[in-house]
Write a protein that holds these residues in place. Structure first.
Motif, PDB file in Angstrom:
ATOM      1  N   ASP A  93       0.818  -1.204   0.000  1.00 21.44           N
ATOM      2  CA  ASP A  93       0.000   0.000   0.000  1.00 21.44           C
ATOM      3  C   ASP A  93       0.854   1.258   0.000  1.00 21.44           C
ATOM      4  OD1 ASP A  93      -2.137  -1.706   0.020  1.00 21.44           O
ATOM      5  OD2 ASP A  93      -2.647  -1.368   2.139  1.00 21.44           O
ATOM      6  N   ALA A  94       1.958   1.236   0.736  1.00 23.20           N
ATOM      7  CA  ALA A  94       2.851   2.391   0.766  1.00 23.20           C
ATOM      8  C   ALA A  94       3.490   2.615  -0.601  1.00 23.20           C
ATOM      9  CB  ALA A  94       3.917   2.195   1.832  1.00 23.20           C
ATOM     10  N   LEU A  95       3.935   1.542  -1.237  1.00 20.08           N
ATOM     11  CA  LEU A  95       4.556   1.669  -2.556  1.00 20.08           C
ATOM     12  C   LEU A  95       3.562   2.166  -3.592  1.00 20.08           C
ATOM     13  CD1 LEU A  95       6.714  -1.539  -2.381  1.00 20.08           C
ATOM     14  CD2 LEU A  95       7.620   0.727  -2.938  1.00 20.08           C
ATOM     15  N   ALA A 117       1.832   6.621  -7.138  1.00 18.03           N
ATOM     16  CA  ALA A 117       0.680   7.266  -7.768  1.00 18.03           C
ATOM     17  C   ALA A 117       1.066   8.627  -8.343  1.00 18.03           C
ATOM     18  CB  ALA A 117      -0.449   7.424  -6.756  1.00 18.03           C
ATOM     19  N   ALA A 118       0.459   8.985  -9.461  1.00 21.06           N
ATOM     20  CA  ALA A 118       0.773  10.255 -10.120  1.00 21.06           C
ATOM     21  C   ALA A 118       0.562  11.443  -9.192  1.00 21.06           C
ATOM     22  CB  ALA A 118      -0.086  10.401 -11.376  1.00 21.06           C
ATOM     23  N   ALA A 119      -0.422  11.346  -8.304  1.00 22.18           N
ATOM     24  CA  ALA A 119      -0.718  12.451  -7.390  1.00 22.18           C
ATOM     25  C   ALA A 119       0.423  12.737  -6.424  1.00 22.18           C
ATOM     26  CB  ALA A 119      -1.996  12.147  -6.610  1.00 22.18           C
ATOM     27  N   ASN A 120       1.356  11.809  -6.268  1.00 20.87           N
ATOM     28  CA  ASN A 120       2.464  12.018  -5.333  1.00 20.87           C
ATOM     29  C   ASN A 120       3.626  12.783  -5.959  1.00 20.87           C
ATOM     30  OD1 ASN A 120       3.691  11.637  -2.716  1.00 20.87           O
ATOM     31  ND2 ASN A 120       5.044  10.109  -3.667  1.00 20.87           N
ATOM     32  N   PHE A 121       3.499  13.190  -7.226  1.00 14.26           N
ATOM     33  CA  PHE A 121       4.585  13.906  -7.895  1.00 14.26           C
ATOM     34  C   PHE A 121       4.071  15.248  -8.417  1.00 14.26           C
ATOM     35  CE2 PHE A 121       5.560   9.418  -8.132  1.00 14.26           C
ATOM     36  CZ  PHE A 121       6.869   9.385  -7.708  1.00 14.26           C
ATOM     37  N   ASP A 122       4.905  16.277  -8.237  1.00 20.32           N
ATOM     38  CA  ASP A 122       4.513  17.599  -8.720  1.00 20.32           C
ATOM     39  C   ASP A 122       4.818  17.724 -10.221  1.00 20.32           C
ATOM     40  OD1 ASP A 122       7.251  18.141  -9.021  1.00 20.32           O
ATOM     41  OD2 ASP A 122       7.373  19.325  -7.179  1.00 20.32           O
ATOM     42  N   ASP A 123       4.617  18.909 -10.774  1.00 17.65           N
ATOM     43  CA  ASP A 123       4.801  19.109 -12.211  1.00 17.65           C
ATOM     44  C   ASP A 123       6.246  18.932 -12.641  1.00 17.65           C
ATOM     45  OD1 ASP A 123       2.119  19.615 -12.435  1.00 17.65           O
ATOM     46  OD2 ASP A 123       2.327  21.805 -12.379  1.00 17.65           O
ATOM     47  N   GLU A 124       7.169  19.025 -11.704  1.00  9.01           N
ATOM     48  CA  GLU A 124       8.583  18.833 -12.005  1.00  9.01           C
ATOM     49  C   GLU A 124       9.025  17.387 -11.760  1.00  9.01           C
ATOM     50  OE1 GLU A 124      10.350  21.265 -13.360  1.00  9.01           O
ATOM     51  OE2 GLU A 124       8.531  22.509 -13.270  1.00  9.01           O
ATOM     52  N   ARG A 162       6.011  14.351  -3.517  1.00 12.13           N
ATOM     53  CA  ARG A 162       5.368  15.202  -2.520  1.00 12.13           C
ATOM     54  C   ARG A 162       5.561  14.637  -1.108  1.00 12.13           C
ATOM     55  NH1 ARG A 162       2.083  18.730  -5.387  1.00 12.13           N
ATOM     56  NH2 ARG A 162       1.400  18.012  -7.448  1.00 12.13           N
ATOM     57  N   GLU A 163       5.570  13.310  -1.002  1.00 18.29           N
ATOM     58  CA  GLU A 163       5.757  12.664   0.297  1.00 18.29           C
ATOM     59  C   GLU A 163       6.694  11.478   0.110  1.00 18.29           C
ATOM     60  OE1 GLU A 163       3.108  10.916   4.056  1.00 18.29           O
ATOM     61  OE2 GLU A 163       2.160  11.229   2.105  1.00 18.29           O
ATOM     62  N   SER A 164       7.609  11.293   1.039  1.00 15.00           N
ATOM     63  CA  SER A 164       8.578  10.209   0.922  1.00 15.00           C
ATOM     64  C   SER A 164       7.922   8.862   1.194  1.00 15.00           C
ATOM     65  CB  SER A 164       9.739  10.414   1.893  1.00 15.00           C
ATOM     66  OG  SER A 164       9.318  10.138   3.223  1.00 15.00           O
ATOM     67  N   LEU A 165       8.539   7.821   0.679  1.00 12.11           N
ATOM     68  CA  LEU A 165       8.019   6.474   0.904  1.00 12.11           C
ATOM     69  C   LEU A 165       8.057   6.113   2.380  1.00 12.11           C
ATOM     70  CD1 LEU A 165       6.949   3.796  -0.134  1.00 12.11           C
ATOM     71  CD2 LEU A 165       9.289   3.166  -0.801  1.00 12.11           C
ATOM     72  N   ARG A 166       9.104   6.470   3.069  1.00 14.46           N
ATOM     73  CA  ARG A 166       9.188   6.185   4.503  1.00 14.46           C
ATOM     74  C   ARG A 166       8.047   6.868   5.262  1.00 14.46           C
ATOM     75  NH1 ARG A 166      14.732   4.561   6.039  1.00 14.46           N
ATOM     76  NH2 ARG A 166      16.121   4.754   4.234  1.00 14.46           N
ATOM     77  N   SER A 167       7.771   8.134   4.897  1.00 15.33           N
ATOM     78  CA  SER A 167       6.705   8.877   5.565  1.00 15.33           C
ATOM     79  C   SER A 167       5.346   8.246   5.294  1.00 15.33           C
ATOM     80  CB  SER A 167       6.719  10.332   5.093  1.00 15.33           C
ATOM     81  OG  SER A 167       5.609  11.034   5.604  1.00 15.33           O
ATOM     82  N   ILE A 168       5.129   7.837   4.059  1.00 13.93           N
ATOM     83  CA  ILE A 168       3.849   7.204   3.709  1.00 13.93           C
ATOM     84  C   ILE A 168       3.653   5.919   4.493  1.00 13.93           C
ATOM     85  CG2 ILE A 168       2.600   6.032   1.857  1.00 13.93           C
ATOM     86  CD1 ILE A 168       3.903   8.081  -0.069  1.00 13.93           C
ATOM     87  N   ARG A 169       4.703   5.108   4.582  1.00 10.77           N
ATOM     88  CA  ARG A 169       4.576   3.843   5.291  1.00 10.77           C
ATOM     89  C   ARG A 169       4.293   4.074   6.773  1.00 10.77           C
ATOM     90  NH1 ARG A 169       8.644   1.770   3.313  1.00 10.77           N
ATOM     91  NH2 ARG A 169      10.113   2.164   4.986  1.00 10.77           N
ATOM     92  N   THR A 170       4.948   5.059   7.349  1.00  9.25           N
ATOM     93  CA  THR A 170       4.677   5.401   8.761  1.00  9.25           C
ATOM     94  C   THR A 170       3.244   5.857   8.937  1.00  9.25           C
ATOM     95  OG1 THR A 170       6.991   6.007   9.126  1.00  9.25           O
ATOM     96  CG2 THR A 170       5.366   6.870  10.675  1.00  9.25           C
TER      97      THR A 170
END
Length: 243
Positions: A211-213, A218-225, A229-237
């Protein structure tokens, strides 16, 4: 994940029973399709020259320091190794195909394959500079993990690396592997001692890692550049259940 044990008729603690176990499957090489990359069974004729070309972005050869082979400064030498990789069943090699260029820009393998015990290892990871630190690099690892746990039925997925290879240790922890220990003087690599660090993910941990990966990729996790937006470690936590 279960950590409990049971007691037998002698009062000795024993592991929990595994019912209806018929073993895992061996990798067969079907393509693994993602958004940023695709994994294909490695084939020297189809992928070898492309990977060698991508490797030339690292003229120093430092990417091969912790691998048991390489560096390859001549294409003919790399293709000799690629022929071996093509024929190998364990390690079982995959090429990483970039979704935009449709070229092979790296490789990885499933190895030390134990279908009877449900144990498999990811290794021989050669990420060229074209692949390093990209969403495709993470997605390739996700595709292999998902394939092993969900398609092939493995219970344990291992990552081992030279204890001095700090980037590899960091990558394992970022992906959700759990550190298990240090095997001192485990082997010799290119004439030098190698202590080996062991990491693993077991099937009970896979849902959170998955689920974290998926959330990170997901496209929403990346900005236009293209920046996360959020690190994998942070998402898993954030997704981990409260204890």
């Amino acid at each position: 994940m279960r950590n409990s044990s049971e007691t037998n008729e002698f009062g000795q603690p024993i592991g929990w029973p595994i019912s209806n176990w018929s073993g895992a499957k061996r990798p067969s090489g079907e393509p693994l399709q993602g958004t940023y990359c695709r994994l294909e069974k490695y084939d020297a004729a189809a992928h070898g020259s492309q990977v060698f070309e991508a490797d030339r972005l690292d003229p120093s050869g430092k990417n091969w320091t912790y691998l048991p082979v390489g560096p390859f400064h001549k294409e003919a030498d790399y293709l000799d190794w690629a022929e071996m990789a093509t024929k190998s069943e364990d390690p079982f090699f995959y090429a990483v195909i970039d979704a935009r260029s449709q070229k092979a820009i790296g490789s990885a393998s499933l190895m030390r394959i134990q279908p009877n015990n449900g144990v498999i290892e990811v290794g021989y990871i050669n990420y060229t500079p074209a692949l390093q630190r990209t969403p495709a690099a993470t997605e390739a690892m996700y595709l292999l993990m998902r394939h092993c746990f969900e398609d092939l039925g493995y219970r344990r997925y291992e990552w081992k690396c030279d204890a001095l290879n700090a980037p590899s240790r960091s990558a394992a922890e970022r992906l959700g592997f759990q550190y298990e220990g240090l095997f001192r003087q485990d082997r010799m690599n290119k004439g030098r001692n190698r202590d080996t660090t062991w990491f693993s993910i077991v099937d009970g941990e896979w849902p959170l890692c998955r689920d974290a990966l998926k959330t990170w990729l997901a496209a929403a996790n990346f900005d236009d550049e293209g920046r996360q937006r959020e690190s994998l470690r942070s998402i898993r936590t954030r997704l981990a259940p409260a204890v």
